[in-house]
Design an enzyme around this catalytic site. Sequence first.
Site, mmCIF file in Angstrom:
data_model
loop_
_atom_site.group_PDB
_atom_site.id
_atom_site.type_symbol
_atom_site.label_atom_id
_atom_site.label_comp_id
_atom_site.label_asym_id
_atom_site.label_seq_id
_atom_site.Cartn_x
_atom_site.Cartn_y
_atom_site.Cartn_z
ATOM 1 N N GLY A 5 3.831 15.706 4.399
ATOM 2 C CA GLY A 5 3.747 14.464 5.482
ATOM 3 C C GLY A 5 4.246 14.633 6.685
ATOM 4 N N ARG B 69 8.580 -10.666 12.423
ATOM 5 C CA ARG B 69 7.977 -10.701 13.899
ATOM 6 C C ARG B 69 6.795 -10.554 14.134
ATOM 7 N NH1 ARG B 69 8.844 -4.356 12.275
ATOM 8 N NH2 ARG B 69 7.956 -3.421 13.230
ATOM 9 N N GLY C 192 13.934 9.780 8.386
ATOM 10 C CA GLY C 192 14.668 8.832 7.177
ATOM 11 C C GLY C 192 16.278 9.842 7.831
ATOM 12 N N HIS D 276 6.011 17.111 -0.704
ATOM 13 C CA HIS D 276 5.918 16.026 0.217
ATOM 14 C C HIS D 276 5.519 17.519 1.833
ATOM 15 C CE1 HIS D 276 10.796 14.419 1.277
ATOM 16 N NE2 HIS D 276 9.340 14.627 2.826
#
Length: 316
Positions: A277, A172, A72, A275
């Site tokens: 990950g 897509r 991010g 948090h």
Amino acid sequence: MTADVWLPIPPDEIEGLPEGPDYRFWNGAEDFPADPADCVFYVVPYMKPSPLCVRPLGRMSNLRVVQTLSAGIDHVEPGLGHLPAGVRLCNARGVHEASTGELTLALILASLRGIPDFVRAQDRGEWLGGFRPALADKNVLIVGYGSIGEAIEDRLVPFEVARVARVARSERTTARGPVHPLTELPALLPEADVVILSTPLTETTRGLAGADFLSRMKDGALLVNVARGPVVDTKALLAELETGRITAALDVTDPEPLAREHPLWRAPGVLISPHVGGPTSAFLPRAKRLLVDQVRRYMNREPLRNVILTTGASTD
């Protein structure tokens, strides 16, 4: 003029950095390692708060590249307005897929198979049997089908899930099947036993999993958030959890970190990891390879990888 590269990892610990630039180590210390105006390539400290990450940007008048070590970029966006035109912002695609994919599967399996209950029972010396859901034969919906979403699906395949549906900003086709646009999300949610959020935090995705989204999830479904906390409306999620209709596994929350007294800690049917990950033993080797490659590309005037935006460029 001096061309500095600021790194949040000591440069002598990164094998293969090209000769030429002056490498400066800065991982958020109060004092800058050199004059920010001399920095041309800024690697943002990892897992640091946004105000710290953007603090030097206003003084980096000769900056050409901002490289994050996260997938991010929302933590650096507040500082982009201070930058000169033509600065390229790059993310860390390729660094976190393995770690985040592993944690996603861990959260799903732990939630479905009741691992937190077993741990608590072990603390009590209690043999807790019972019948638990399996991941096998479940319909899974991945919301945010970028490289991390793809990595999650790679790890889902051996678990014999019935179906994986994929959603991204744009429609897509992939080798594994179609990727649906966000506009089709309302129709897909009621079919999913497990809903995984792996989307970036943008104005479109902020609060995406709100009251309407959550109400469309089927009874007994599991919500897994490995994206960003504000992708989920915490108040709406708490309301659903209190009914017991759905469960949740959250690696990210809003707010973050959660205060000790926050009701999300004690909500029924929720598993929270803090948090984690990305930060695993897989992070540093991949981060170092990315930095060596990106600095080499910059020095050789080759196209950079993972360019998300260029300051001053039209978004039309």
